[in-house]
Write a protein that holds these residues in place. Structure first.
Motif, short mmCIF file in Angstrom:
data_model
loop_
_atom_site.label_atom_id
_atom_site.label_comp_id
_atom_site.label_asym_id
_atom_site.label_seq_id
_atom_site.Cartn_x
_atom_site.Cartn_y
_atom_site.Cartn_z
N GLY A 141 -0.51 0.00 -4.61
CA GLY A 141 -1.20 -1.45 -5.20
C GLY A 141 0.17 -2.05 -5.37
O GLY A 141 1.44 -1.55 -4.98
N THR B 283 -2.25 -3.62 -9.66
CA THR B 283 -3.28 -2.62 -9.26
C THR B 283 -2.61 -0.97 -8.87
O THR B 283 -1.40 -1.16 -8.57
CB THR B 283 -4.18 -3.18 -8.05
OG1 THR B 283 -3.38 -3.38 -7.02
CG2 THR B 283 -4.72 -4.30 -8.39
N THR C 62 0.74 -1.17 -0.02
CA THR C 62 0.09 0.03 0.07
C THR C 62 0.73 1.27 0.09
O THR C 62 0.41 2.30 -0.04
CB THR C 62 -1.00 -0.08 1.17
OG1 THR C 62 -0.07 0.27 2.41
CG2 THR C 62 -2.03 -1.15 1.23
N THR D 174 -8.58 -2.03 -14.45
CA THR D 174 -7.44 -1.47 -13.86
C THR D 174 -6.74 -2.26 -12.95
O THR D 174 -5.88 -2.02 -12.12
CB THR D 174 -8.00 -0.05 -13.28
OG1 THR D 174 -8.96 -0.30 -12.55
CG2 THR D 174 -8.17 0.85 -14.47
N ASN D 175 -7.60 -3.53 -12.62
CA ASN D 175 -7.00 -4.36 -11.75
C ASN D 175 -6.66 -5.49 -12.76
O ASN D 175 -7.58 -6.21 -13.09
CB ASN D 175 -7.99 -4.66 -10.86
CG ASN D 175 -7.46 -5.63 -9.63
OD1 ASN D 175 -6.82 -6.70 -10.02
ND2 ASN D 175 -8.26 -5.69 -8.57
N GLY E 124 -2.75 1.56 -11.98
CA GLY E 124 -2.61 -0.13 -12.11
C GLY E 124 -2.96 -0.52 -13.56
O GLY E 124 -2.64 0.05 -14.51
N THR F 279 -9.20 -0.38 -19.13
CA THR F 279 -9.76 -1.14 -18.34
C THR F 279 -9.49 -2.61 -18.93
O THR F 279 -9.34 -2.68 -20.12
CB THR F 279 -11.57 -0.99 -18.46
OG1 THR F 279 -12.02 -1.63 -17.56
CG2 THR F 279 -11.70 -1.06 -19.98
N SER G 298 -3.93 2.89 -6.88
CA SER G 298 -5.03 3.71 -6.27
C SER G 298 -4.78 5.47 -6.49
O SER G 298 -3.82 5.58 -7.03
CB SER G 298 -4.94 3.41 -4.60
OG SER G 298 -3.77 3.97 -4.18
N THR G 299 -5.74 5.90 -6.26
CA THR G 299 -5.59 7.53 -6.54
C THR G 299 -5.07 7.91 -7.83
O THR G 299 -4.10 8.55 -7.49
CB THR G 299 -5.19 7.99 -5.16
OG1 THR G 299 -3.81 7.69 -5.26
CG2 THR G 299 -6.06 7.60 -3.90
N PRO G 300 -5.60 7.69 -8.79
CA PRO G 300 -6.62 6.87 -9.20
C PRO G 300 -6.30 5.52 -9.62
O PRO G 300 -5.15 5.15 -9.69
CB PRO G 300 -7.21 7.44 -10.55
CG PRO G 300 -5.97 8.09 -11.12
CD PRO G 300 -5.03 8.48 -10.08
N SER G 301 -7.32 4.54 -9.78
CA SER G 301 -6.95 3.20 -10.08
C SER G 301 -6.20 2.92 -11.25
O SER G 301 -5.64 1.95 -11.65
CB SER G 301 -8.27 2.36 -9.98
OG SER G 301 -9.30 2.80 -11.09
N SER G 302 -6.39 4.00 -12.28
CA SER G 302 -5.74 3.84 -13.79
C SER G 302 -4.25 3.80 -13.33
O SER G 302 -3.49 3.66 -14.51
CB SER G 302 -6.27 4.94 -14.47
OG SER G 302 -5.80 6.32 -13.96
#
Length: 453
Positions: free
Chosen positions: A150, A168, A116, A196-197, A176, A194, A170-174
């Motif tokens: 991530g 992955t 994280t 993003t995970n 990842g 897409t 975070s902030t934003p998920s993009s």
């Protein structure tokens, strides 16, 4: 049979023994498996020592162990993994068969909750292992927002230089998803919007594929055409949204046969799913290691083909510690697994890759400036590049392709001075059984020649 026919037949037999990529009886092949943890303490979410262990395809004790760096040295960064993030630590073989690739963190042990962390302070790192020399390259460390907050889960490569990473953010998920970079880079580019995970990336038959649990592209998906490197690509599901086995690693036996590892329960298809393609449409066949009432769930997966044409699958089970390395020969849906190794206490197996004994090392090439002659100009290139690490090609003086410019490259330059720029790469030495078969073939051929005179 005429002498010429005998000669042709024996040459075919001999070349077939040497060149076949199948697992022949008595042949030796290697399984490389990522292990997290050194066994000294229970696995945690903190940064954990990471190793790549080599096993014989029949299992047993490790034949050798490669320790990924836990401190920065020269141009290399640390490469550790979370001890409990079971979705990371996947391993792949480059398309040219010369490198192993994995991802991790430039984090010292035991950096807390490493998955994280912010990637600006804890860079996500790509690890490359040269199979010819076991040289480790961890010079690719992303200081931008790549996978921030991530985990970098897997790395695929065509040649050890072009890199596709999954994970992955975070902030934003993009931050990842699926990203592209080259060896030694500090930033990467998202090439799909897409999902993003994304779990695992692999290259098969010259095409890039990914796995994901995102509903729109559940299972395994094809990305663009071939090996795309630019943004704006589309992931198109191969196995379809009906896929429910929580897909992780996958392996193509051939262009029309796909195996997918899943960690779902028995009712949702956990185990190893088999899919086949006909006329451009992929169809589910059955799930190995799943009786309907119980299953052996797996995440890591690789495979080979035996002399009978059967897929021999290798997988890592889902226990968070002291899990198993198993094998299963796909002769039918009822095929059962064999345990070939068990991780020791306070350690866990993650991803794995199969490498046959026919791996061909890179050719030595001392023509650093590409003018088709090895001379003093090439020496000057080597001299200017001396000490560099993580080099993607020979242009800075890396003659043996290990990514480093050092005295070994100067030795090659000396041996090639005034001669042809490169030597032909030589494959691995055949196993004794193979040599015996070749010897028998040659002896028979010699006898045929004597009788024909």
């Amino acid at each position: 049979m005429s002498k010429s026919a005998w000669k042709q037949k024996l040459v075919q037999l001999t070349l077939g023994v040497v060149a076949s990529g199948l697992i022949a009886d008595g042949a030796v092949a290697d399984l490389y498996v990522v292990r997290v943890g050194d066994g000294a303490a229970a696995l945690s979410s903190g940064a954990t020592a990471t190793f790549v262990e080599k096993f014989a395809d029949a299992g047993g004790s490790p034949l050798s162990t490669i320790a990924m760096p836990t401190t920065a040295s020269g141009g290399n960064f640390s490469l550790t993994n979370s001890g409990t993030a079971t979705s990371e630590g996947f391993l792949s073989l480059s398309g040219n068969g010369q490198y192993l690739l994995l991802g991790g963190y430039n984090a010292t042990i035991p950096t807390a909750s490493v998955a994280t962390t912010d990637s600006a302070t804890v860079n996500r790192v790509v690890g490359r292992i040269n199979l010819s020399t076991n040289a480790i390259d961890t010079t690719t460390a992303f200081s931008d927002s790549s996978f921030t907050g991530g985990n970098l889960r897997s790395v695929a490569s065509s040649d050890g230089v072009n890199l596709w990473m999954t994970g992955t953010g975070s902030t934003p998920s993009s931050n990842g998803g699926l990203r592209y970079a080259t060896l030694g880079a500090t930033t990467s580019t998202a090439i799909i919007s897409t999902p993003t995970n994304v779990r695992v990336a692999k290259i098969a038959n010259g095409q890039l594929y990914i796995s994901s649990a995102a509903q729109s592209v559940m299972g395994v998906s094809k990305v663009g055409e071939g090996l795309p490197t630019e943004a704006g690509q589309t992931a198109t599901s191969v196995t379809g949204p009906a896929e429910t086995n929580s897909s992780y690693d996958f392996w193509f036996k051939d262009a029309d046969t796909l195996y997918v590892a899943g960690d779902a329960n028995a009712a949702n298809g956990g185990g190893i799913q088999k899919w086949t393609q006909s006329g451009g449409t992929w169809s589910f066949q059955y799930t190995l290691l799943n009786s309907g009432a119980a299953t052996t769930s797996v995440r890591g997966l690789t495979g080979a083909v035996d002399v009978n044409g059967n897929a021999v699958l290798y997988a890592t089970t889902t226990a968070t510690s002291a899990n198993q390395l198993i094998s299963v020969i796909d002769t039918s849906a009822a095929a059962t697994a064999t345990t070939i190794a068990t991780a020791s206490a306070n350690t866990a197996f993650r991803g794995l890759a199969f490498v046959s004994s026919g791996v061909t090392p890179p050719a030595n090439n001392a023509d650093f400036n590409g003018d088709n002659v090895v001379d003093g100009k090439d020496f000057l290139v080597w001299q200017r590049g001396f000490g560099l690490t993580g080099q993607p090609n020979k242009s800075t003086g890396d003659a043996n392709g290990d990514g480093n410019v050092n005295a070994a490259d100067l030795t090659i330059w000396k041996s090639k001075f005034g001669g042809p720029p490169a030597e032909v790469a030589v494959g691995a030495v055949p196993e004794p059984a193979t040599l015996s078969m070749i010897g028998v073939a040659l002896a028979v051929f010699a006898g045929v020649r004597r009788r024909a005179k």
